[in-house]
Design a protein around this motif. Structure first.
Motif, mmCIF file in Angstrom:
data_model
loop_
_atom_site.group_PDB
_atom_site.id
_atom_site.type_symbol
_atom_site.label_atom_id
_atom_site.label_comp_id
_atom_site.label_asym_id
_atom_site.label_seq_id
_atom_site.Cartn_x
_atom_site.Cartn_y
_atom_site.Cartn_z
ATOM 1 N N ASP A 176 -8.329 -3.018 4.062
ATOM 2 C CA ASP A 176 -8.440 -4.001 4.455
ATOM 3 C C ASP A 176 -8.725 -5.485 4.682
ATOM 4 O OD1 ASP A 176 -9.184 -1.712 6.513
ATOM 5 O OD2 ASP A 176 -11.648 -1.830 6.163
ATOM 6 N N VAL A 177 -8.207 -6.082 5.423
ATOM 7 C CA VAL A 177 -7.380 -7.460 5.910
ATOM 8 C C VAL A 177 -8.094 -7.834 6.577
ATOM 9 C CG1 VAL A 177 -6.076 -9.797 5.774
ATOM 10 C CG2 VAL A 177 -5.353 -7.021 5.189
ATOM 11 N N PRO A 178 -9.722 -8.858 5.821
ATOM 12 C CA PRO A 178 -10.562 -9.954 7.320
ATOM 13 C C PRO A 178 -9.898 -10.590 7.876
ATOM 14 C CG PRO A 178 -11.662 -10.237 4.754
ATOM 15 C CD PRO A 178 -10.088 -9.247 4.578
ATOM 16 N N VAL A 179 -10.171 -11.511 8.442
ATOM 17 C CA VAL A 179 -9.333 -12.668 9.346
ATOM 18 C C VAL A 179 -10.673 -13.158 10.596
ATOM 19 C CG1 VAL A 179 -7.552 -13.164 11.462
ATOM 20 C CG2 VAL A 179 -7.513 -11.410 10.489
ATOM 21 N N THR A 180 -10.873 -13.722 9.250
ATOM 22 C CA THR A 180 -12.634 -14.923 9.520
ATOM 23 C C THR A 180 -12.249 -15.295 10.963
ATOM 24 O OG1 THR A 180 -12.076 -16.710 7.946
ATOM 25 C CG2 THR A 180 -13.401 -14.742 7.330
ATOM 26 N N VAL A 181 -10.657 -16.113 11.043
ATOM 27 C CA VAL A 181 -10.632 -17.644 12.508
ATOM 28 C C VAL A 181 -11.007 -16.318 13.615
ATOM 29 C CG1 VAL A 181 -8.457 -16.899 12.525
ATOM 30 C CG2 VAL A 181 -8.893 -18.547 13.150
ATOM 31 N N SER A 182 -10.515 -15.034 13.639
ATOM 32 C CA SER A 182 -10.528 -14.167 15.363
ATOM 33 C C SER A 182 -12.187 -13.499 14.265
ATOM 34 C CB SER A 182 -9.702 -13.428 15.355
ATOM 35 O OG SER A 182 -9.474 -12.643 14.225
ATOM 36 N N GLY A 183 -12.776 -13.169 13.692
ATOM 37 C CA GLY A 183 -13.819 -12.522 13.778
ATOM 38 C C GLY A 183 -13.133 -11.098 13.665
ATOM 39 N N ASN A 184 -11.855 -10.934 13.266
ATOM 40 C CA ASN A 184 -11.499 -9.295 12.722
ATOM 41 C C ASN A 184 -11.428 -8.521 11.516
ATOM 42 O OD1 ASN A 184 -11.260 -8.604 15.382
ATOM 43 N ND2 ASN A 184 -8.810 -9.325 15.817
ATOM 44 N N VAL A 185 -11.374 -7.035 10.841
ATOM 45 C CA VAL A 185 -11.222 -6.949 10.324
ATOM 46 C C VAL A 185 -10.117 -5.565 10.109
ATOM 47 C CG1 VAL A 185 -11.890 -5.388 8.105
ATOM 48 C CG2 VAL A 185 -13.213 -7.377 8.705
ATOM 49 N N VAL A 186 -8.621 -6.361 10.238
ATOM 50 C CA VAL A 186 -7.534 -4.932 10.570
ATOM 51 C C VAL A 186 -7.280 -4.247 8.963
ATOM 52 C CG1 VAL A 186 -4.845 -5.472 11.268
ATOM 53 C CG2 VAL A 186 -6.978 -6.906 11.443
ATOM 54 N N THR A 187 -6.599 -3.614 9.218
ATOM 55 C CA THR A 187 -6.185 -1.914 8.262
ATOM 56 C C THR A 187 -4.933 -2.332 8.811
ATOM 57 O OG1 THR A 187 -8.669 -0.961 8.733
ATOM 58 C CG2 THR A 187 -6.444 0.104 7.432
ATOM 59 N N PRO A 188 -3.770 -2.642 7.662
ATOM 60 C CA PRO A 188 -2.538 -2.209 8.150
ATOM 61 C C PRO A 188 -2.305 -0.721 7.501
ATOM 62 C CG PRO A 188 -3.052 -3.817 6.843
ATOM 63 C CD PRO A 188 -4.338 -3.359 6.821
ATOM 64 N N VAL A 189 -1.710 0.039 7.646
ATOM 65 C CA VAL A 189 -1.058 1.062 8.581
ATOM 66 C C VAL A 189 0.185 1.652 7.583
ATOM 67 C CG1 VAL A 189 -1.310 3.483 9.302
ATOM 68 C CG2 VAL A 189 -2.866 2.174 9.743
ATOM 69 N N LEU A 190 0.158 2.163 6.407
ATOM 70 C CA LEU A 190 2.318 1.865 6.364
ATOM 71 C C LEU A 190 2.510 3.613 7.166
ATOM 72 C CD1 LEU A 190 1.920 1.587 2.525
ATOM 73 C CD2 LEU A 190 3.193 -0.236 4.514
ATOM 74 N N ALA A 191 3.849 3.578 7.502
ATOM 75 C CA ALA A 191 4.802 4.538 8.007
ATOM 76 C C ALA A 191 5.898 4.741 7.725
ATOM 77 C CB ALA A 191 4.112 4.590 8.862
ATOM 78 N N TRP A 192 5.846 6.201 7.709
ATOM 79 C CA TRP A 192 8.336 5.668 7.770
ATOM 80 C C TRP A 192 8.457 6.896 9.179
ATOM 81 C CZ3 TRP A 192 11.532 4.568 5.336
ATOM 82 C CH2 TRP A 192 12.762 4.869 5.273
ATOM 83 N N TRP A 193 9.323 5.762 9.819
ATOM 84 C CA TRP A 193 9.741 6.471 10.605
ATOM 85 C C TRP A 193 10.729 7.097 10.736
ATOM 86 C CZ3 TRP A 193 11.982 2.564 15.415
ATOM 87 C CH2 TRP A 193 11.185 2.972 16.449
#
Length: 226
Positions: free
Chosen positions: A117-134
């Protein structure tokens, strides 16, 4: 540059390793419960590659440009993604949001797994980047509401030192610096998206040394005049 024949294996290895970091901060202790979001980092074979052999072809990454009418981050380049619905995990949310925003066929997307998870304090979000293959690319059509444009950006352009730099800015009285990507035919990539992209390219071993002292002008928000 990693050939496409190995790119998926590199993504899987990164997910299994779980070893990556960004320059973003940590959640503020004692603060409100952050909102949960997920974004899709969708890599695939570049269809316009000059190489007939897929094992030697180039790799691209799906990016979007947010609508100018949005209240948060209007007009900025972003990964497709958004908030988690009740009962969803990060992988389901990232693929669903990508389908809604870009029109891609989710049946052709092979999720590899979430990163830390990546916390983004400026917007109060915790964002999870998801790796994927097309695995099976499909036609793209921005929804016109949240997403104004979609791009398949060649990774060789993203790692080219000539297309790298740093954005300097100020928010709420605090100065900041973020990585930037000045890819041809794509609006400037900066902020959260550039932070995550920079960290992932490094963690994959695909990055090329670049000049962090090269300052790139921050674009004006949509609707403003010089």
């Amino acid at each position: 540059m990693t050939a496409a024949g190995w790119a998926r294996d590199d993504l899987v290895a990164l997910w299994r390793r779980g070893g990556w970091s960004t320059a973003l901060g940590r959640p503020r202790p004692g603060g409100p419960t952050p909102r949960r979001s997920a974004v899709l980092l969708l890599f695939g074979l570049l269809e316009t590659s000059d190489h007939a052999d897929p094992a030697s072809a180039d790799v691209d990454l799906l990016l979007t440009r947010r609508s100018d009418d949005l209240r948060h981050h209007p007009g900025q380049v972003a990964f497709p993604g958004g908030g988690l619905d009740p009962g969803e995990d990060a992988v389901d949310a990232a693929v669903r949001e990508a389908h809604e925003e870009t029109g891609l066929d989710p049946r052709g997307v092979e999720p590899i797994g979430p990163l830390a998870d990546v916390p983004v304090t400026v917007s109060g979000n915790v964002v999870t980047p998801v790796l994927a293959w097309w695995r099976v690319p499909s036609a793209l059509r921005p929804d016109g509401t949240e997403t104004a444009e979609v791009f398949r950006v060649p990774v060789p352009q993203l790692v080219d030192p000539a297309n790298r730099g740093t954005v300097l800015g100020e928010h709420a009285g605090q100065r900041f610096a973020t990585p930037a990507f000045t890819v041809p035919d794509v609006p400037l990539v900066w902020g959260f998206t550039a932070y995550v992209l920079d960290a992932v390219l490094d963690a994959l071993g695909w990055a090329v040394p670049w000049d962090a002292d090269r300052v790139v002008p921050l674009p004006r928000p949509p609707g403003t005049t010089p």
